[in-house]
Design a protein around this motif. Structure first.
Motif, PDB file in Angstrom:
ATOM      1  N   LYS A  59       5.341  50.198  40.922  1.00  0.00           N
ATOM      2  CA  LYS A  59       4.908  48.828  40.698  1.00  0.00           C
ATOM      3  C   LYS A  59       5.072  48.496  39.221  1.00  0.00           C
ATOM      4  CE  LYS A  59       1.509  48.586  44.444  1.00  0.00           C
ATOM      5  NZ  LYS A  59       0.079  48.326  44.789  1.00  0.00           N
ATOM      6  N   GLY A  60       5.256  47.208  38.926  1.00  0.00           N
ATOM      7  CA  GLY A  60       5.408  46.775  37.550  1.00  0.00           C
ATOM      8  C   GLY A  60       6.762  46.145  37.319  1.00  0.00           C
ATOM      9  N   PRO A  61       7.142  45.939  36.044  1.00  0.00           N
ATOM     10  CA  PRO A  61       8.462  45.368  35.723  1.00  0.00           C
ATOM     11  C   PRO A  61       9.580  46.177  36.371  1.00  0.00           C
ATOM     12  CG  PRO A  61       7.084  45.497  33.761  1.00  0.00           C
ATOM     13  CD  PRO A  61       6.351  46.228  34.835  1.00  0.00           C
ATOM     14  N   ALA A  62      10.664  45.499  36.727  1.00  0.00           N
ATOM     15  CA  ALA A  62      11.716  46.135  37.520  1.00  0.00           C
ATOM     16  C   ALA A  62      12.764  46.832  36.669  1.00  0.00           C
ATOM     17  CB  ALA A  62      12.385  45.097  38.405  1.00  0.00           C
ATOM     18  N   ILE A  63      13.173  48.000  37.138  1.00  0.00           N
ATOM     19  CA  ILE A  63      14.288  48.751  36.562  1.00  0.00           C
ATOM     20  C   ILE A  63      15.242  49.096  37.698  1.00  0.00           C
ATOM     21  CG2 ILE A  63      15.015  50.819  35.325  1.00  0.00           C
ATOM     22  CD1 ILE A  63      12.219  50.959  34.162  1.00  0.00           C
ATOM     23  N   VAL A  64      16.511  48.746  37.527  1.00  0.00           N
ATOM     24  CA  VAL A  64      17.540  49.036  38.525  1.00  0.00           C
ATOM     25  C   VAL A  64      18.441  50.130  37.982  1.00  0.00           C
ATOM     26  CG1 VAL A  64      19.484  48.100  39.837  1.00  0.00           C
ATOM     27  CG2 VAL A  64      17.460  46.687  39.414  1.00  0.00           C
ATOM     28  N   LEU A  65      18.665  51.168  38.768  1.00  0.00           N
ATOM     29  CA  LEU A  65      19.456  52.326  38.353  1.00  0.00           C
ATOM     30  C   LEU A  65      20.761  52.373  39.137  1.00  0.00           C
ATOM     31  CD1 LEU A  65      16.585  55.000  38.326  1.00  0.00           C
ATOM     32  CD2 LEU A  65      17.402  53.604  36.405  1.00  0.00           C
ATOM     33  N   LEU A  66      21.885  52.415  38.408  1.00  0.00           N
ATOM     34  CA  LEU A  66      23.208  52.439  39.017  1.00  0.00           C
ATOM     35  C   LEU A  66      23.956  53.698  38.590  1.00  0.00           C
ATOM     36  CD1 LEU A  66      24.232  48.705  38.361  1.00  0.00           C
ATOM     37  CD2 LEU A  66      23.124  49.665  40.402  1.00  0.00           C
ATOM     38  N   VAL A 127      30.758  43.591  43.245  1.00  0.00           N
ATOM     39  CA  VAL A 127      29.697  44.590  43.394  1.00  0.00           C
ATOM     40  C   VAL A 127      28.459  44.149  42.611  1.00  0.00           C
ATOM     41  CG1 VAL A 127      29.022  46.974  42.938  1.00  0.00           C
ATOM     42  CG2 VAL A 127      31.312  46.483  43.819  1.00  0.00           C
ATOM     43  N   ALA A 128      28.682  43.631  41.401  1.00  0.00           N
ATOM     44  CA  ALA A 128      27.562  43.135  40.603  1.00  0.00           C
ATOM     45  C   ALA A 128      26.858  41.980  41.301  1.00  0.00           C
ATOM     46  CB  ALA A 128      28.056  42.696  39.222  1.00  0.00           C
ATOM     47  N   GLN A 129      27.611  41.119  41.962  1.00  0.00           N
ATOM     48  CA  GLN A 129      27.001  40.025  42.711  1.00  0.00           C
ATOM     49  C   GLN A 129      26.133  40.563  43.848  1.00  0.00           C
ATOM     50  OE1 GLN A 129      30.527  37.847  43.773  1.00  0.00           O
ATOM     51  NE2 GLN A 129      30.556  36.661  41.876  1.00  0.00           N
ATOM     52  N   GLN A 130      26.594  41.627  44.499  1.00  0.00           N
ATOM     53  CA  GLN A 130      25.791  42.250  45.548  1.00  0.00           C
ATOM     54  C   GLN A 130      24.478  42.789  44.982  1.00  0.00           C
ATOM     55  OE1 GLN A 130      29.244  44.730  47.402  1.00  0.00           O
ATOM     56  NE2 GLN A 130      27.606  44.658  48.920  1.00  0.00           N
ATOM     57  N   VAL A 131      24.567  43.462  43.838  1.00  0.00           N
ATOM     58  CA  VAL A 131      23.364  44.022  43.228  1.00  0.00           C
ATOM     59  C   VAL A 131      22.407  42.908  42.813  1.00  0.00           C
ATOM     60  CG1 VAL A 131      22.458  45.430  41.337  1.00  0.00           C
ATOM     61  CG2 VAL A 131      24.588  46.104  42.478  1.00  0.00           C
ATOM     62  N   ALA A 132      22.963  41.815  42.277  1.00  0.00           N
ATOM     63  CA  ALA A 132      22.119  40.679  41.888  1.00  0.00           C
ATOM     64  C   ALA A 132      21.398  40.103  43.097  1.00  0.00           C
ATOM     65  CB  ALA A 132      22.967  39.607  41.202  1.00  0.00           C
ATOM     66  N   LYS A 133      22.100  39.982  44.213  1.00  0.00           N
ATOM     67  CA  LYS A 133      21.465  39.484  45.442  1.00  0.00           C
ATOM     68  C   LYS A 133      20.343  40.434  45.883  1.00  0.00           C
ATOM     69  CE  LYS A 133      25.590  37.154  47.245  1.00  0.00           C
ATOM     70  NZ  LYS A 133      26.633  37.172  48.318  1.00  0.00           N
ATOM     71  N   GLY A 151      28.925  52.823  36.718  1.00  0.00           N
ATOM     72  CA  GLY A 151      27.741  52.029  37.013  1.00  0.00           C
ATOM     73  C   GLY A 151      27.334  51.167  35.840  1.00  0.00           C
ATOM     74  N   GLY A 152      27.681  51.593  34.622  1.00  0.00           N
ATOM     75  CA  GLY A 152      27.417  50.786  33.444  1.00  0.00           C
ATOM     76  C   GLY A 152      28.282  49.535  33.415  1.00  0.00           C
ATOM     77  N   GLU A 153      29.497  49.625  33.934  1.00  0.00           N
ATOM     78  CA  GLU A 153      30.342  48.434  34.006  1.00  0.00           C
ATOM     79  C   GLU A 153      29.752  47.419  34.979  1.00  0.00           C
ATOM     80  OE1 GLU A 153      34.531  48.573  34.015  1.00  0.00           O
ATOM     81  OE2 GLU A 153      34.644  50.619  33.244  1.00  0.00           O
ATOM     82  N   VAL A 154      29.252  47.913  36.104  1.00  0.00           N
ATOM     83  CA  VAL A 154      28.584  47.012  37.039  1.00  0.00           C
ATOM     84  C   VAL A 154      27.366  46.381  36.364  1.00  0.00           C
ATOM     85  CG1 VAL A 154      27.408  46.828  39.262  1.00  0.00           C
ATOM     86  CG2 VAL A 154      29.372  48.365  39.023  1.00  0.00           C
ATOM     87  N   ALA A 155      26.610  47.197  35.619  1.00  0.00           N
ATOM     88  CA  ALA A 155      25.433  46.687  34.915  1.00  0.00           C
ATOM     89  C   ALA A 155      25.813  45.600  33.910  1.00  0.00           C
ATOM     90  CB  ALA A 155      24.705  47.829  34.215  1.00  0.00           C
ATOM     91  N   ALA A 156      26.935  45.776  33.211  1.00  0.00           N
ATOM     92  CA  ALA A 156      27.374  44.787  32.231  1.00  0.00           C
ATOM     93  C   ALA A 156      27.843  43.498  32.899  1.00  0.00           C
ATOM     94  CB  ALA A 156      28.497  45.371  31.376  1.00  0.00           C
ATOM     95  N   TRP A 157      28.362  43.593  34.115  1.00  0.00           N
ATOM     96  CA  TRP A 157      28.773  42.393  34.847  1.00  0.00           C
ATOM     97  C   TRP A 157      27.558  41.574  35.298  1.00  0.00           C
ATOM     98  CZ3 TRP A 157      32.841  39.564  35.051  1.00  0.00           C
ATOM     99  CH2 TRP A 157      34.131  40.109  34.973  1.00  0.00           C
ATOM    100  N   LEU A 158      26.435  42.228  35.531  1.00  0.00           N
ATOM    101  CA  LEU A 158      25.292  41.546  36.143  1.00  0.00           C
ATOM    102  C   LEU A 158      24.831  40.299  35.388  1.00  0.00           C
ATOM    103  CD1 LEU A 158      23.322  44.512  37.631  1.00  0.00           C
ATOM    104  CD2 LEU A 158      23.692  42.348  38.788  1.00  0.00           C
TER     105      LEU A 158
END
Length: 331
Positions: A59-66, A127-133, A151-158
């Protein structure tokens, strides 16, 4: 594979930071290592595309791991448990990895009589759009997104595809620039993966792993990814425009980099040049930490330094205002 060809492929791998291994144990088993009073959620997203499998805990602020190419969300097992007392942690399987289905090849589209064009198997922007959804469907926006390797490239696209879904981005040994690999070398790698996958993966990853045990982890995970998906990520990276859009990333970005990315951090001119070649210096709010004793898997090679750097960044982006020094080390 001749040494020259292998060296070129390895250099391209370092430029991309392509691979990330996963522990051989199932992701759910890793999550169950958490205290009994914490309920882990394992599920798939409901996006139009094939669902993304994920684990949610805390619980708390969100962290997404790729994770990176060849891995799955199990690689973040220890971080999920460590961070979940203070944060909601969402660890995601990228398409074609873990429990996330691989993308289907698009049908060839006729362009002129006798010619057809097949769309790329992988598109990191999509893929970044999927993660954002997924972030939004789980009601976790805005989230800090941590991405290792590809996964960092996907993170940078977000933040480029959904600015309001992202609070900050943490890149772990990631570059944004396309790799320097020739078409013939890519063709050879594609054929080698189909013909003898495990030996090819071992040759591919050996130079950037720090031990035989680490290499075994990489290969044990990467061999579960189909050659078509593996090469699909590389094919997309060859025409990736992310480095050209880096100046549009409007959230704080912190990089954790090792000697494979920045060969000489003691020389600020050379360090800045390395970051520039990696397509990172255009990011308006970029800071970085350096990991002198690591290869590509920083969180395995220097775990205490890694945890400290992650915690500092998370504490920083939780504040209303964030400032950073472009191209200069932080801490």
């Amino acid at each position: 594979m001749r040494n020259r060809t292998l060296s070129a492929i390895v250099f391209s791998l370092l430029s991309l930071s392509l691979a990330l291994p996963a522990d051989a144990r199932p992701a759910l088993r890793l999550v169950r290592a958490a205290p009994a009073n914490k309920a882990a959620k394992d599920a798939g997203s409901s996006a139009t595309e094939a669902p993304l499998a994920f684990t949610r805990l805390g619980k708390g602020p969100a962290i997404v791991l790729l994770h990176g190419l060849g891995g799955d969300r199990a690689v973040w097992g220890e971080e999920i448990v460590r961070l979940s007392p203070k944060y909601t942690v969402l660890a995601v399987d990228l398409p074609g990895h873990g429990q996330s289905a691989g993308p289907k090849a698009a049908p060839a589209t006729p362009v002129t009589p006798g010619q057809a064009v097949t769309l790329p198997l992988i598109d990191l922007q999509k893929v970044a759009q999927q993660v954002a959804k997924l972030i939004r469907s789980e009601k976790l926006a805005p989230a800090v997104v941590v991405g290792h390797s590809i996964g960092g490239e996907v993170a940078a696209w977000l933040p480029l595809v959904d600015r309001e879904a992202v609070r900050g981005v943490l890149l772990v040994d990631t570059t944004l620039a396309p790799p320097s690999i020739t078409d013939s070398e890519r063709t050879r790698l594609r054929a080698d993966l189909k013909r003898e996958m495990i030996p090819t993966l071992r040759r591919f990853f050996a130079p950037i792993t720090s031990s035989a045990t680490q290499l075994d982890k990489v290969v044990a995970s990467a061999q579960r990814v189909s050659p078509a998906v593996f090469m699909g990520y590389l094919d997309y990276a060859m025409n990736n425009e992310l480095d050209e859009k880096a100046g549009e990333i409007a959230v704080p970005v912190h990089l954790l980099a090792g000697p494979l990315l920045i060969a000489n951090n003691n020389d600020q001119v050379k360090a800045h040049l390395a970051l520039q070649q990696a397509g990172l210096t255009a990011i308006p709010n970029l800071t970085y930490d350096y990991f002198p004793s690591s290869k590509h898997w920083l969180f395995w090679d220097e775990p205490e330094r890694y945890r400290d750097a992650v915690d500092r960044f998370l504490n920083t982006v939780a504040r209303p205002a964030v400032s950073g020094t472009k191209g200069r080390p932080k801490g």
